[in-house]
Design an enzyme around this catalytic site. Structure first.
Site, short mmCIF file in Angstrom:
data_model
loop_
_atom_site.label_atom_id
_atom_site.label_comp_id
_atom_site.label_asym_id
_atom_site.label_seq_id
_atom_site.Cartn_x
_atom_site.Cartn_y
_atom_site.Cartn_z
CG ASP A 58 -2.25 0.62 0.79
OD1 ASP A 58 -2.52 2.10 0.87
OD2 ASP A 58 -3.38 -0.36 0.75
CG HIS A 62 -5.55 4.14 1.26
ND1 HIS A 62 -5.18 2.50 0.83
CD2 HIS A 62 -7.00 3.27 1.32
CE1 HIS A 62 -5.87 1.80 0.63
NE2 HIS A 62 -7.40 2.70 0.43
CB SER A 90 -9.78 -0.12 0.60
OG SER A 90 -9.33 0.88 -0.11
#
Length: 504
Positions: free
Chosen positions: A227, A277, A449
């Protein structure tokens, strides 16, 4: 005599018509010149994106190699002239270890040298990089003739203008691409406090995860998360990762993303999350269970191997795609990693990442990928890449309604394998509570996600319970514990997983 003259006149007239039709007129010459000028003029980014959107909206996978030379060249012009070439004897000939494609590579390089710049360039002028693991070369191409010549060559698996950044030219795109450092005060109805003082997200109960902890907590299993990296500013995902009920495990951080516009750059900017994120995804899967009063992760005793492979969630650009592929390759080579979680993607296929996914899959890794989270520029797309690949397990999010209903921003489709409840029905802001970027802070995270990271954590629970199992056995157990098994729903796959049933 008059009849003879009439016949002669008709023959002369016919010959005149034939002669006029064969001779190039000024109009024909101008038309040919216009076509030639247009072919030498690249399409605009708006035109390129329009074609990509047209294909994606039809639920087909956009592949650069299916486009003509002028289209590919146009995108190359707008993408720093970077062209990535995957070569090999066939589509499965991607791994150098089992390949005899050296001759193909050398021939392609010779062809580029012969055509590019009218044959005036040396290999060092255009060869950017040759991949160490895969049959891939990255080259700098300026001439349309070079692209045309390459497309006519045998031994090319794909050809892609990897420097082209779709998102930069999509005027309706939201900024940030999934990034944020926010925090929120959690609603007391959205968690339950368990010993020794950790918060269990309400979404975990929808999948019987707390009950599954009586059988497994993920011990001994490595989860690789690719990520935007991992925060350096929350001790629970750093020095206090091995704390409380979470013991005997480790966290490791790596970086493969190069933050540079220069294609020859190779220095990464480290493992730290500069988006937010990645921190959320690693926390959902593995955050510790201790007395700090923060949300716990699904597999709170699993090992975490975090890779900063990309700048944000959209795999848009040369260094993003290369960073993710390198992370997949590294995780594929680790014996301690069983599960890989990727809450990132793109609306079109990326050959280099496709090769890396297959590489890791062939080494027994169970790879979970996000089915897609809608924004103003992707709400017309089905399941995104790489979740669209058969080698990955595609996950999307649903609400807690009494029937299957995708979350406000989640994609669905025939390639989805599992779903995760991650949103209160009718309330898009009430999603999964998660550890935040900074100490002593929490936040809410939604979309496909968080669904993907949650499922990766459940897989770790199953694998920890059955450490000798193969990835196929673990995946089959997940399917068997899901709502629709043995059938597969056309939009939601096998549905929601019952973690308790999966680990028993």
């Amino acid at each position: 005599m008059k009849k003879i003259n009439l016949r002669v006149a008709l023959v002369i007239a016919a010959l005149s018509v034939i002669s006029c039709s064969n001779d190039p007129t000024i109009e024909n010459i101008e038309e040919q010149n216009n076509v030639e000028v247009l072919q030498k003029t690249p399409l605009t980014p708006t035109q390129i994106n329009a074609k990509i959107n047209e294909v994606a909206s039809s639920r087909e996978q956009f592949e650069w190699t299916n486009m003509d030379a002028h289209f590919i060249w146009s995108a190359t012009v707008h993408g720093d002239q970077i062209l990535t070439i995957g070569y090999g004897s066939d589509d499965n000939d991607f791994n150098k270890e089992n390949s005899n494609a050296e001759g193909i590579k050398n021939r392609l390089i010779q062809r580029i040298a012969a055509v590019e710049g009218d044959g005036q360039k040396k290999t060092s002028d255009f060869l950017i990089d040759e991949d160490d693991t895969f049959n891939i070369i990255d080259v700098k191409v300026e001439d349309l003739a070079t692209v045309r010549d390459l497309l006519s060559q045998k031994g090319i698996r794909y050809i892609e203008p990897t420097g082209y950044r779709y998102l930069d030219h999509e005027v309706t795109a939201k900024s940030g691409a999934g990034c944020g450092y926010g925090s929120a005060t959690l609603n007391s109805a959205d968690y339950t406090t368990v010993a020794p003082g950790a918060k269990v997200p309400w979404t975990f109960y929808e999948h019987n995860i707390p009950s599954a902890w009586s059988y497994s907590t993920g011990s001994g299993v490595g989860i690789g998360v690719i990520d935007t990296g991992l925060t350096p500013n929350n001790s629970l995902m750093n020095g206090s990762f091995n704390d409380g009920y979470s013991s005997g495990r480790y966290v490791q951080k790596y970086g493969t993303y190069v933050d540079s516009w220069w294609p020859w750059s190779s220095s990464t900017d480290g493992p730290n999350d500069k988006c937010g994120h990645g921190t959320s995804m690693t926390a959902v899967a593995t955050a510790p269970r201790n007395n700090n009063g923060m949300p716990v992760g699904v597999a709170y005793n699993a090992n975490l191997i975090s890779y900063r492979g990309t700048k944000n969630v959209v795999l848009d650009g040369y260094h993003e795609q290369k960073g993710v592929a390198n992370a997949l390759t590294a995780l594929g080579n680790r014996s301690d990693v069983k599960v890989i979680s990727m809450s990132i993607g793109h609306i079109f296929s990326v050959g280099r990442i496709k090769d890396a996914v297959r590489y890791a899959n062939n080494r027994g890794k169970l790879i979970f990928a996000a089915g897609g989270t809608s924004t103003t520029f992707t709400n017309f797309v089905g399941v995104i890449f790489p979740a669209s690949m058969s080698e990955t397990v595609a996950v999307t999010g649903v609400t807690d309604a009494n029937y299957y209903k995708e979350c406000d921003i989640c994609h669905k489709g025939s390639k989805i394998d599992f779903t995760v409840v991650m949103q209160r029905d009718g309330n898009g802001s009430r999603t999964t509570p998660v550890l935040s970027y900074y100490n002593n802070q929490a936040d809410y995270v939604g979309g496909s996600s968080v669904a993907t990271a949650t499922t990766a954590g459940i897989a770790a629970l199953v694998w920890s319970r059955h450490p000798s199992w193969s990835k196929t056995q673990v995946l089959n157990r997940l399917k068997q514990s899901a709502d629709f098994y043995p059938n597969k729903n056309s939009q939601y796959g096998y549905g929601n997983i019952d973690a308790l049933q999966a680990v028993q």
